[in-house]
Scaffold this motif. Structure first.
Motif, short mmCIF file in Angstrom:
data_model
loop_
_atom_site.label_atom_id
_atom_site.label_comp_id
_atom_site.label_asym_id
_atom_site.label_seq_id
_atom_site.Cartn_x
_atom_site.Cartn_y
_atom_site.Cartn_z
N ASN A 162 73.16 -25.82 39.05
CA ASN A 162 74.44 -25.80 38.38
C ASN A 162 74.61 -24.44 37.71
N SER A 164 76.10 -23.87 35.11
CA SER A 164 75.95 -24.07 33.67
C SER A 164 74.49 -23.98 33.23
N ASP A 165 73.55 -24.33 34.12
CA ASP A 165 72.13 -24.27 33.77
C ASP A 165 71.57 -22.85 33.84
N GLY A 169 78.44 -22.66 30.88
CA GLY A 169 79.83 -22.88 31.27
C GLY A 169 79.92 -23.61 32.59
N ASP A 170 80.63 -24.71 32.62
CA ASP A 170 80.77 -25.50 33.84
C ASP A 170 81.76 -24.84 34.80
N PRO A 172 83.31 -26.04 38.41
CA PRO A 172 83.31 -27.25 39.23
C PRO A 172 82.82 -27.08 40.66
N ILE A 175 77.99 -26.32 41.62
CA ILE A 175 77.15 -27.41 41.13
C ILE A 175 75.98 -27.61 42.08
N THR A 226 65.88 -28.55 35.28
CA THR A 226 67.32 -28.64 35.49
C THR A 226 67.61 -29.64 36.61
N THR A 227 68.88 -29.87 36.88
CA THR A 227 69.27 -30.74 37.99
C THR A 227 68.73 -30.20 39.31
#
Length: 312
Positions: A162, A164-165, A169-170, A172, A175, A226-227
């Motif tokens: 991601n 953000s990781d 900040g995301d 979309p 990911i 993280t994811t």
């Protein structure tokens, strides 16, 4: 009669021949956009046809032996990345849209460098990449009507990150997704071993935290993933570090790593290569090998983004 014919000829020239020539010229050249590129090595701005620039980017960023569909995906990502960067006035570009510094924009090599790189295979590989760029002519990736930030990397830890990781900040379309083709990279796993003395010195020289190597705290403490199965954070000598920080401090290929302390030495076992966000190039190659089209590769690595024409 002679004057009439002259006037008729002038009218034909003005209303038929000249418009025909202009339309024909525009039609032939409508896809020949140019882009100003700051040559970071020679310290000068050069103007290139966009497709010529993209050939140089793809030739530098992705192995030329990759399947065509992977190269096409790279061409679209590179075009989109350049278009997005061109909207921002970066000081590093010296007034140009993009630069050739791979730590800031995209890598780029010219024809001379391609010949040095490929030798007797130059013609074959140049034409292969040229066709892939032209087959995706004018195509770019959009999300909600805007160019996406089409970042890419060599290979992830079989799962991308991601945004953000990594950067916060995301975003979309940036990911975490599965990327099983990554393990095909020859150096998918790399190792780095350091003596405790060198480890302590490096971490002290590159960090503002105050560590106590001789203290009672655990040398390697708690960690979280993280994811994308990279290190989100890890405790070293009781201090908390993000995986990105550790990667930068110790010049690791990625922040997907295991760290072991044994016999007065630290050993990093690192998986993948790059920041892990966006398209994995070796993952793209794996998808292309399995028969996926470049549009499917791009949809997989940039979920929600759509392929559009840059002129629309």
């Amino acid at each position: 009669m002679k004057d009439y014919l002259v006037r008729l000829a002038v009218l034909i020239l003005i209303f038929i021949i000249i418009p025909f020539i202009l339309v024909n010229y525009i039609f032939k050249n409508k896809n020949k956009s140019t882009i100003d590129v700051y040559d970071a090595i020679n310290k000068k701005v050069v103007s290139l046809e966009l497709n010529d620039y993209l050939i140089g980017v793809v030739a530098s960023e992705m192995p030329a032996y990759f399947y065509d569909e992977a190269l096409k995906a790279q061409a679209v990502a590179a075009r989109t990345y350049a278009l997005k960067r061109s909207l921002i006035n970066y000081d590093e570009h010296n007034g140009a849209a993009v630069c050739t510094d791979p730590t800031h924009c995209q890598a780029y090599i010219n024809k001379k460098e391609m010949k040095e790189k490929w030798g007797e295979n130059y013609d074959e590989l140049y034409n292969k990449i040229k066709k892939c760029v032209e087959d995706t002519d004018n195509e770019c990736l959009m999300y909600n009507g805007e160019y996406i930030t089409a970042v890419f990397h060599s290979c992830s830890n079989e799962k991308t990150e991601n945004a953000s990781d990594v950067w916060g900040g995301d975003i979309p379309y940036l990911i975490s997704v599965d990327s099983p083709g990554d393990i095909d990279k020859t150096d998918y796993i790399s190792k780095k071993t350091l003596s405790k003395q060198d480890f302590d010195r490096i971490i002290s020289d590159n960090d503002t935290k105050t560590i106590n190597p001789s203290g009672d705290v655990a040398i390697i403490g708690e960690k979280k993933l993280t994811t994308g199965n990279n290190i989100e954070y890890i405790y070293l000598y009781g201090e908390k570090y993000t995986g990105v920080e550790v990667r930068n401090i110790f010049s690791l290929k990625s922040s997907a790593f295991n760290l072991v302390y044994d016999d007065n030495c630290f050993t990093f076992t690192v998986y993948g290569n790059g920041h892990g966000v966006g398209m994995s190039q070796y993952g793209a190659q794996g998808m292309a090998k399995s028969g996926k089209k470049y549009s499917e590769i791009l949809s997989h690595y940039y979920p929600g983004a759509e392929i559009s024409n840059m002129y629309k």
